[in-house]
Structures are given as C-alpha cells and as structure tokens.
Design a protein around this motif. Structure first.
Motif, mmCIF file in Angstrom:
data_model
loop_
_atom_site.group_PDB
_atom_site.id
_atom_site.type_symbol
_atom_site.label_atom_id
_atom_site.label_comp_id
_atom_site.label_asym_id
_atom_site.label_seq_id
_atom_site.Cartn_x
_atom_site.Cartn_y
_atom_site.Cartn_z
ATOM 1 N N ARG A 135 0.846 -1.192 0.000
ATOM 2 C CA ARG A 135 0.000 0.000 0.000
ATOM 3 C C ARG A 135 0.879 1.238 0.000
ATOM 4 O O ARG A 135 1.943 1.248 0.616
ATOM 5 C CB ARG A 135 -0.904 0.028 1.246
ATOM 6 N N VAL A 136 0.409 2.277 -0.672
ATOM 7 C CA VAL A 136 1.103 3.567 -0.673
ATOM 8 C C VAL A 136 0.126 4.624 -0.178
ATOM 9 O O VAL A 136 -0.980 4.757 -0.710
ATOM 10 C CB VAL A 136 1.614 3.938 -2.082
ATOM 11 N N LEU A 137 0.527 5.377 0.828
ATOM 12 C CA LEU A 137 -0.292 6.452 1.384
ATOM 13 C C LEU A 137 0.385 7.784 1.110
ATOM 14 O O LEU A 137 1.563 7.974 1.432
ATOM 15 C CB LEU A 137 -0.470 6.266 2.895
ATOM 16 N N LEU A 172 -4.203 9.574 9.578
ATOM 17 C CA LEU A 172 -3.618 8.904 10.746
ATOM 18 C C LEU A 172 -4.134 7.480 10.887
ATOM 19 O O LEU A 172 -3.374 6.562 11.224
ATOM 20 C CB LEU A 172 -3.905 9.704 12.017
ATOM 21 N N THR A 173 -5.432 7.271 10.633
ATOM 22 C CA THR A 173 -5.959 5.911 10.731
ATOM 23 C C THR A 173 -5.380 5.024 9.632
ATOM 24 O O THR A 173 -5.060 3.852 9.875
ATOM 25 C CB THR A 173 -7.492 5.907 10.646
ATOM 26 N N ASP A 174 -5.215 5.574 8.441
ATOM 27 C CA ASP A 174 -4.581 4.807 7.373
ATOM 28 C C ASP A 174 -3.119 4.507 7.708
ATOM 29 O O ASP A 174 -2.629 3.397 7.455
ATOM 30 C CB ASP A 174 -4.650 5.573 6.056
ATOM 31 N N ALA A 175 -2.433 5.489 8.270
ATOM 32 C CA ALA A 175 -1.019 5.303 8.615
ATOM 33 C C ALA A 175 -0.841 4.218 9.668
ATOM 34 O O ALA A 175 0.126 3.454 9.634
ATOM 35 C CB ALA A 175 -0.425 6.618 9.115
ATOM 36 N N ALA A 176 -1.810 4.141 10.608
ATOM 37 C CA ALA A 176 -1.733 3.135 11.671
ATOM 38 C C ALA A 176 -1.887 1.721 11.129
ATOM 39 O O ALA A 176 -1.459 0.751 11.773
ATOM 40 C CB ALA A 176 -2.805 3.413 12.723
ATOM 41 N N LEU A 177 -2.476 1.582 9.933
ATOM 42 C CA LEU A 177 -2.702 0.265 9.343
ATOM 43 C C LEU A 177 -1.594 -0.145 8.376
ATOM 44 O O LEU A 177 -1.636 -1.241 7.823
ATOM 45 C CB LEU A 177 -4.051 0.248 8.613
ATOM 46 N N LEU A 178 -0.628 0.738 8.163
ATOM 47 C CA LEU A 178 0.504 0.383 7.314
ATOM 48 C C LEU A 178 1.465 -0.535 8.075
ATOM 49 O O LEU A 178 1.430 -0.619 9.299
ATOM 50 C CB LEU A 178 1.252 1.642 6.859
ATOM 51 N N GLY A 179 2.326 -1.193 7.331
ATOM 52 C CA GLY A 179 3.283 -2.091 7.960
ATOM 53 C C GLY A 179 4.531 -2.239 7.125
ATOM 54 O O GLY A 179 4.790 -1.438 6.210
ATOM 55 N N GLN A 180 5.313 -3.258 7.410
ATOM 56 C CA GLN A 180 6.536 -3.510 6.675
ATOM 57 C C GLN A 180 6.250 -3.624 5.172
ATOM 58 O O GLN A 180 5.332 -4.319 4.762
ATOM 59 C CB GLN A 180 7.182 -4.813 7.155
ATOM 60 N N ALA A 203 3.182 6.322 10.549
ATOM 61 C CA ALA A 203 3.462 5.277 9.567
ATOM 62 C C ALA A 203 4.816 4.618 9.843
ATOM 63 O O ALA A 203 4.949 3.392 9.785
ATOM 64 C CB ALA A 203 3.438 5.865 8.162
ATOM 65 N N GLY A 204 5.806 5.428 10.173
ATOM 66 C CA GLY A 204 7.129 4.889 10.452
ATOM 67 C C GLY A 204 7.166 4.002 11.684
ATOM 68 O O GLY A 204 7.905 3.013 11.734
ATOM 69 N N SER A 205 6.331 4.329 12.659
ATOM 70 C CA SER A 205 6.313 3.530 13.896
ATOM 71 C C SER A 205 5.768 2.124 13.662
ATOM 72 O O SER A 205 5.974 1.225 14.474
ATOM 73 C CB SER A 205 5.473 4.239 14.969
ATOM 74 N N HIS A 206 5.074 1.917 12.548
ATOM 75 C CA HIS A 206 4.530 0.595 12.225
ATOM 76 C C HIS A 206 5.374 -0.120 11.163
ATOM 77 O O HIS A 206 4.946 -1.154 10.634
ATOM 78 C CB HIS A 206 3.088 0.734 11.746
ATOM 79 N N GLY A 207 6.534 0.440 10.853
ATOM 80 C CA GLY A 207 7.454 -0.227 9.938
ATOM 81 C C GLY A 207 7.378 0.191 8.491
ATOM 82 O O GLY A 207 8.113 -0.347 7.652
ATOM 83 N N ALA A 208 6.502 1.134 8.151
ATOM 84 C CA ALA A 208 6.403 1.586 6.756
ATOM 85 C C ALA A 208 7.622 2.423 6.376
ATOM 86 O O ALA A 208 8.233 3.084 7.226
ATOM 87 C CB ALA A 208 5.129 2.398 6.547
#
Length: 297
Positions: A135-137, A172-180, A203-208
């Motif tokens: 995914r790209v945000l 922010l909600t989309d960013a929280a669902l991002l990952g590696q 986003a960075g805190s979830h590995g994106a």
C-alpha cells in the motif's frame, strides 16, 4: 544542487548567526562574492569564525571555496540571460505581459533548480519501494493535497494500490494500518506542517518506509522521514509559500512515477491499454461533432 538554491532552502533552519550570513549572500549574491571574509562578517553582524562555520555547514573547506562557488553560480546565471524580473513584485496595475514574464521565468528557473538538486539515488530507492509496496499512502494539506491527489491518480493508473488523504484523522488511521513494505509519502513545502509530520511518524512507527517531499531538507518533516526528496521554491507576488512549490513537487513526484512505470513496464502497458479502451466511448472522434448547444431564450 545549486548553491544559492540550497542556501535558500536551508535558510530558515539555520542557527540565527548563520541565517544572517545567508541573508546577506541571498540579498546580493554577486556583491557577496566580491567581499572578503571580514567584509561579509561585518555586513552580516557576525564574526569570521561564524563565516567559517557557515562554509563548513554547506560542505566547503573554507571561505575561499564558498566565494568561488557563489561567483561561479552568479556568473552562469548572467550568461544564461535570465530575465531581471524574476522575483520582481507584480503590482495591481501591471499588464498581463509583465505578469506572464515574471511567472513563467520564475517557474522555468524553479524547475531547473529542482532538477539540479534532486538526489537520483533517493529517487531510485523511493521508486523501488513503491514498486513492491502493498500500500502507498500520500498525505498533504492545502496545495500539497492537490499534488498528493495527482500522484494518487497516476500510481493507481498503473495498478499501484495508492490512497491520498487531505484530512488528518483519515490519514492517521490509514497510517496506523501500514506495515513492513508499505510506503507513506508526506508532502509539505515548509516541512513544518504538524499534521504531515504526525502522519509520517505514525506510519514509520509501524514499519512503513517514510518519504518526505519538502523544500527544507533540515525541517522536522525531513527528520522523521527515512528518505527525503528535496524541492525548490521561488515566491512571486500572490504565489507565496506552498503555492510557489507546486511545480517542483509535481516534477519530483513525476520522476518517481516514471521510474516506477519503467520497473513495471509490462504491467503498466497492459493497464494503459485497458484504461484507454474503457474511456474510448466517452471521447469524440475527430470526424464527430459535439451536440449543438441549446439556444437561450
């Protein structure tokens, strides 16, 4: 990266004493290139030690190197015959010929400065990350939101799963669902827009993988990003701040988009063929005439 453009982009993030040196150089580059280190220190209200620190902050070994670089750049600009109305004020009574000259010359120079400073190694890394992303945000506010929306359309057109947001809560909600393996791109001319910084940090805190597109590579946004794409900005009357950076933001992201399309050539070609056929029925052929407009009254 062209020196004066770099000084301009980093100016507001420099310590106060170094910022005063930058002010003097940008106010009249040709004159500052003729100054001795003592002259520049006196003109900026600083010291020769401050001038030396300024040189080192820009990667120069000393003042002589900086002075030569400024002189070379101003001389090159003179040889290219750039119009003297770049950056000139547009007054309410000015004719459209002058408006066109100021705006077009500013934008041409802006594009060239952005191209000169763009780090192609970083472009390669961003394009590679997008190519394989789940995914790209994209997130920006105000004028940067329009740029994010344009990039969303282009990437979606070549089958890259992309979303752009202009609302902080949604982003922010989309960013929280991002990952590696996912990618988050924050767009901000100043690099100080709180919402964009928060979204990229989330986003960075979830590995994106996080990417900043900004005119200020020392800004808080750049600090929270893993990769930074630097843009240039030239303000003219009625086009200040973010308005002045739109063309450079579009240029940088367009280069990224084309680099992604190159990496996915077969998939991209197939996607283009499918989408062109899908909208063919909504276009008039050259031999066709659109329906006549009804007569009023």
């Amino acid at each position: 990266m062209e020196l004066l453009s770099r000084i301009r982009s980093e100016q507001q993030d420099l310590p106060e004493a170094l910022r005063r040196v930058a002010d003097v150089i940008l106010d009249d580059p040709a004159e500052s290139a003729r100054m001795t280190i003592v002259d520049l220190a006196e003109r900026s209200g600083t010291s020769t030690a401050t001038i030396t620190r300024f040189c080192r902050a820009l990667g120069f070994g000393g003042y002589a190197e900086l002075r030569v670089a400024v002189a070379t750049e101003t001389g090159r600009a003179a040889r290219q015959h750039w119009e003297t109305d770049i950056g000139q004020e547009i007054l309410p009574g000015d004719g459209l010929d002058k408006v066109l000259g100021v705006v077009s010359n500013s934008d041409i120079r802006l594009i060239q400065e952005t191209a000169a400073q763009l780090d192609l190694a970083t472009v390669e890394k961003v394009a590679s990350a997008i190519e394989s992303a789940g995914r790209v945000l994209l997130f920006g506010v105000a004028s940067s939101a329009a740029v994010a929306g344009e990039m969303e359309y282009r990437l979606q057109r070549i089958r890259v799963p992309t979303w752009s947001r202009s609302d902080a809560h949604s982003a922010l909600t989309d960013a929280a669902l991002l990952g590696q393996g996912d990618v988050a791109i924050g767009i901000s001319h100043s690099g100080r827009t709180r919402e964009v910084i928060e979204v990229l940090a989330e986003a960075g805190s979830h590995g994106a993988i996080t990417v900043a597109v900004t005119s200020h590579p020392r800004s808080p946004l750049a600090e929270v990003a893993e990769l930074v794409l630097s843009t240039a900005a030239r303000e003219t009357t009625f086009r200040a701040d973010g308005f002045a950076a739109i063309h450079s933001q579009l240029l940088v992201l367009d280069v990224v988009y084309v680099a992604v399309a190159q990496r996915t050539h077969e998939r991209t070609k197939e996607a283009f063929d499918l989408t062109v056929r899908a909208v063919t029925g909504h276009r008039y052929e050259p031999s066709q005439q659109p329906p006549a407009q009804p007569q009023s009254g």
